[in-house]
Scaffold this active site. Structure first.
Site, PDB file in Angstrom:
ATOM      1  N   GLY A  59     105.094   9.110   3.038  1.00  0.00           N
ATOM      2  CA  GLY A  59     104.065   8.119   3.361  1.00  0.00           C
ATOM      3  C   GLY A  59     104.505   6.784   2.773  1.00  0.00           C
ATOM      4  O   GLY A  59     105.659   6.616   2.346  1.00  0.00           O
ATOM      5  N   ALA A 100     103.856   5.455  -0.043  1.00  0.00           N
ATOM      6  CA  ALA A 100     104.259   5.526  -1.452  1.00  0.00           C
ATOM      7  C   ALA A 100     105.680   6.077  -1.586  1.00  0.00           C
ATOM      8  O   ALA A 100     106.533   5.493  -2.268  1.00  0.00           O
ATOM      9  CB  ALA A 100     103.270   6.388  -2.236  1.00  0.00           C
ATOM     10  N   GLN A 126      94.015   2.781   9.566  1.00  0.00           N
ATOM     11  CA  GLN A 126      93.574   1.873  10.628  1.00  0.00           C
ATOM     12  C   GLN A 126      93.273   0.479  10.105  1.00  0.00           C
ATOM     13  O   GLN A 126      93.830  -0.516  10.555  1.00  0.00           O
ATOM     14  CB  GLN A 126      92.294   2.423  11.276  1.00  0.00           C
ATOM     15  N   GLU A 159      85.768  -5.369   5.142  1.00  0.00           N
ATOM     16  CA  GLU A 159      85.314  -3.974   5.089  1.00  0.00           C
ATOM     17  C   GLU A 159      84.287  -3.804   3.974  1.00  0.00           C
ATOM     18  O   GLU A 159      84.128  -4.690   3.124  1.00  0.00           O
ATOM     19  CB  GLU A 159      86.510  -3.038   4.878  1.00  0.00           C
ATOM     20  N   ASP A 199      98.834  19.746  -1.426  1.00  0.00           N
ATOM     21  CA  ASP A 199     100.031  20.305  -2.076  1.00  0.00           C
ATOM     22  C   ASP A 199     100.342  19.568  -3.375  1.00  0.00           C
ATOM     23  O   ASP A 199     100.762  20.184  -4.361  1.00  0.00           O
ATOM     24  CB  ASP A 199     101.255  20.211  -1.152  1.00  0.00           C
ATOM     25  N   HIS A 202      84.344   9.416   4.130  1.00  0.00           N
ATOM     26  CA  HIS A 202      84.220   8.238   5.000  1.00  0.00           C
ATOM     27  C   HIS A 202      82.972   8.417   5.839  1.00  0.00           C
ATOM     28  O   HIS A 202      82.744   9.490   6.395  1.00  0.00           O
ATOM     29  CB  HIS A 202      85.457   8.103   5.890  1.00  0.00           C
ATOM     30  N   ARG A 236      81.067   2.991   0.587  1.00  0.00           N
ATOM     31  CA  ARG A 236      81.153   4.175   1.459  1.00  0.00           C
ATOM     32  C   ARG A 236      80.250   5.330   1.029  1.00  0.00           C
ATOM     33  O   ARG A 236      79.677   6.014   1.876  1.00  0.00           O
ATOM     34  CB  ARG A 236      82.589   4.693   1.473  1.00  0.00           C
ATOM     35  N   HIS A 239      87.820  11.975   3.151  1.00  0.00           N
ATOM     36  CA  HIS A 239      88.752  10.927   3.575  1.00  0.00           C
ATOM     37  C   HIS A 239      89.861  10.642   2.572  1.00  0.00           C
ATOM     38  O   HIS A 239      91.028  10.623   2.919  1.00  0.00           O
ATOM     39  CB  HIS A 239      87.931   9.666   3.827  1.00  0.00           C
ATOM     40  N   ARG A 282      86.651   4.403  -4.275  1.00  0.00           N
ATOM     41  CA  ARG A 282      87.707   3.507  -3.789  1.00  0.00           C
ATOM     42  C   ARG A 282      87.135   2.421  -2.881  1.00  0.00           C
ATOM     43  O   ARG A 282      86.371   2.714  -1.954  1.00  0.00           O
ATOM     44  CB  ARG A 282      88.734   4.312  -3.002  1.00  0.00           C
ATOM     45  N   SER A 315      94.004   1.374  -1.002  1.00  0.00           N
ATOM     46  CA  SER A 315      94.959   2.456  -1.289  1.00  0.00           C
ATOM     47  C   SER A 315      96.347   2.195  -0.733  1.00  0.00           C
ATOM     48  O   SER A 315      97.343   2.547  -1.372  1.00  0.00           O
ATOM     49  CB  SER A 315      94.428   3.792  -0.785  1.00  0.00           C
TER      50      SER A 315
END
Ligand SMILES: Cc1cc2nc3c(=O)[nH]c(=O)nc-3n(C[C@H](O)[C@H](O)[C@H](O)COP(=O)(O)OP(=O)(O)OC[C@H]3O[C@@H](n4cnc5c(N)ncnc54)[C@H](O)[C@@H]3O)c2cc1C
Length: 548
Positions: free
Chosen positions: A32, A34, A65, A131, A232, A253, A299, A360, A395, A400
């Protein structure tokens, strides 16, 4: 009786001298934002191997998104971004970390732009979305709502073109290997044990290992995460005795598309940022009854308000009204969401969009310091797999991806520099492990997976209660006695073992935090207790769970 999750150190038996070996300076688990960012940064220092259990596109990053948060606008400031992040974090945010990430955010956006991410612009300047919980327009996005895909594609291309960096796809990491193998005080991370369908089990020895294996959404029946987010990272770290924190903090979310039988695709918060309303089945706009910020409240508030409204109106979902935005404007700004709705016969220009909350973002993870070090020597962590303290108990939207880039870069550099500083030679020193055979019945794994996801959704979800959490723990321990005592030979079995292990640790933490804070809402302890204004840390020692 000891929990089965405390007894298991490795998922399979192995004798290292019988396994094929690969040696690397730095191993990165996860592709990803990171992991890719970390691997690119580490490569100038030595040989790097980056591995992912699926294809390079199978990550939470790819599906992001809304965008990346950074205080870039003239009328915005880092201080305001810090304050919004601290306020959402509900008393658990680490201010030094928040300042660290937010100060670096604009530089990372600029770097991604230079590397080739075409962020959307308006009048020659970056177009900034808004947001929930943000007091300013500060969300940088690409191709409307395809920011994750745009970011991933650029990072993947860059990683592929980076010297010293090898990429292994379809390479499942079963466990972090420690020396000595049982872990405990003084042990170090010596690499990873992997499985590839073509090469079987392999031991990859590394001087530095970076855990960037992402989130845990698949533990819950309703989730915005893609299928490989099976926790994992939490399970690997837990078995190796790494200290984990804030596992009870799963962010839900408020709005995923609710079409019975379909996967829950996200309807970004940015849609509400553009002015969408939430209405119940009677057409009543309700968020004003729950929070002064209405649809743009944090959220957790919106998710609980939706659940409450669903209960009051006896409905399985609520509805998002975007009709006033206009069909064309909506399709231009949110092309992916528009297409997804139309796939199910919903025309956002004319119809209300059915939505429902879903698991989420995993706020908790391996505890790291500002340089990405975990509690295990030679192991670093970044991204959703880690717990930096940036998000505290909740968060703030779009923080993130920014965090993944900031800590990804830092971990890559720190791992690279450690190679020069630490003169430890890689050896093929014998490391063995034997899993005791089991004669217990084998349970149906598909059934367990579905049941686990349902019980976590019902009992360790948006609203929690002590007796439900205790009951969940009993059931998860029961399943564990039949699933964790087995040795499986493919990722499907290992993923369920990981999901159960993570579910155990998460439920333990949720049960012990006897208060309500941020995303952790306890119906039986509805008040935020100042005595709980601290992180909850857990680790496995031999046969014991240590919670601090
Ligand atoms: C639908 C959706 C929308 C989102 N929108 C936003 C947004 O707009 N802004 C924002 O800031 N955040 C957003 N998020 C959250 C954000 O995308 C993630 O937090 C972030 O991408 C995490 O990046 P990561 O690199 O840590 O993990 P990921 O991107 O999830 O990558 C994890 C990697 O680890 C690999 N992996 C996992 N287990 C193993 C294993 N056992 N062996 C080998 N490899 C393994 C996976 O295959 C994957 O490559 C969104 C998340 C989702 C799901």
């Amino acid at each position: 009786m000891d929990s089965p999750y405390l007894q298991r150190r490795y998922l399979v038996s192995f004798e290292s001298r019988r396994l094929p070996h690969i040696f690397a300076d730095v191993v990165v688990i996860g592709a990803g934002a990171a992991g890719l960012r970390a691997a690119i940064e580490a490569a100038p220092y030595g040989q790097v191997i980056l591995m992912t259990k699926g294809r390079l596109q199978d990550s939470n990053t790819y599906y992001a998104q809304g965008g990346l948060a950074a205080a870039i606008a003239r009328e915005d400031s880092a201080e305001s971004h810090v304050n919004d992040t601290l306020s959402a974090a509900a008393g658990l945010g680490d201010e030094a970390v928040i300042r660290h990430v937010i100060a670096r955010a604009p530089r990372h956006i600029e770097q991604m732009r230079q590397w080739g991410v075409s962020f959307d612009t308006k009048g020659g300047e970056l177009s900034l979305g808004r947001e929930g919980g943000h007091s300013a327009h500060r969300i940088v996005h690409a191709q409307g709502d395809a920011t994750g895909r745009a970011l991933s594609e650029v990072l993947i291309e860059r990683a592929k073109g980076t010297a010293n960096l090898k990429i292994f796809e379809q390479c499942f990491v079963l466990d972090l290997v420690t020396d000595p193998p049982g872990g405990g005080p003084g042990s170090v991370c010596a690499g990873v044990l992997t499985y590839h369908h073509r090469y079987g089990l392999q031991m990859i020895r590394a001087r530095q290992t970076i855990l960037a294996a992402g989130g845990a959404g698949m533990l819950w029946r309703e989730t915005s995460n893609p299928p490989n987010a099976t926790a994992d990272a939490i399970a690997l770290a837990f078995r190796a005795g790494v200290v984990l924190a804030d596992l009870e903090m799963m962010q839900f979310h408020p709005t995923t598309l609710y079409v019975a039988g379909a996967t829950r695709s996200l309807i970004s918060e940015a849609v509400r940022g553009e002015g969408a309303y939430l209405v119940d089945r009677t057409g009543c706009r309700f968020m004003g009854d729950y929070h002064e910020m209405g649809e743009l409240a944090p959220r957790d508030v919106v998710s609980r308000a939706i659940l409450n409204r669903m209960g009051k109106t006896g409905s399985t979902h609520v509805l998002l009204d975007v009709r006033h935005i206009g069909a064309k404007a909506f399709a231009d700004r949110f092309p992916q969401i528009d297409q997804q709705c139309r796939r199910f016969g919903i025309d956002p220009g004319k119809d209300l969009i059915p939505v429902h909350p879903a698991a989420h973002y995993m706020i908790g993870g391996a505890t790291i310091d500002i340089d990405g070090h975990t509690s295990l020597a030679n192991l670093l962590a970044c991204g959703e797999a880690s717990c930096t303290g940036l998000h505290g108990a909740n968060r703030l939207a779009s923080n993130s991806l920014t965090e993944a880039l900031v800590y990804g870069e830092r971990c890559g550099k720190v791992a690279g520099e450690a190679l020069a500083a630490v003169n430890d030679k890689l050896t093929a020193r014998q490391i063995d492990w034997a899993v005791a055979p089991s004669d217990r019945t084998e349970l149906d794994l598909v059934d367990i997976r579905n049941s686990l996801r349902s019980i976590l959704w019902r009992n360790v979800g948006i609203v929690r209660r002590g007796e439900r959490l205790t009951e969940t723990l009993e059931i998860v321990n029961f399943w564990g006695r039949y699933v964790l005592d087995k040795e499986f030979f493919d990722p499907a079995g290992w993923e369920i073992q990981n999901m159960l292990t993570a579910a155990y640790a998460i439920t333990e933490c949720a049960m012990r935090r006897t208060e309500t804070r941020g995303v952790h809402y306890r119906e039986d302890f509805p008040i935020t207790d100042p005595a709980w204004a601290r992180h909850q840390r857990v680790r496995r020692t031999e046969h014991r769970l240590v919670v601090e």
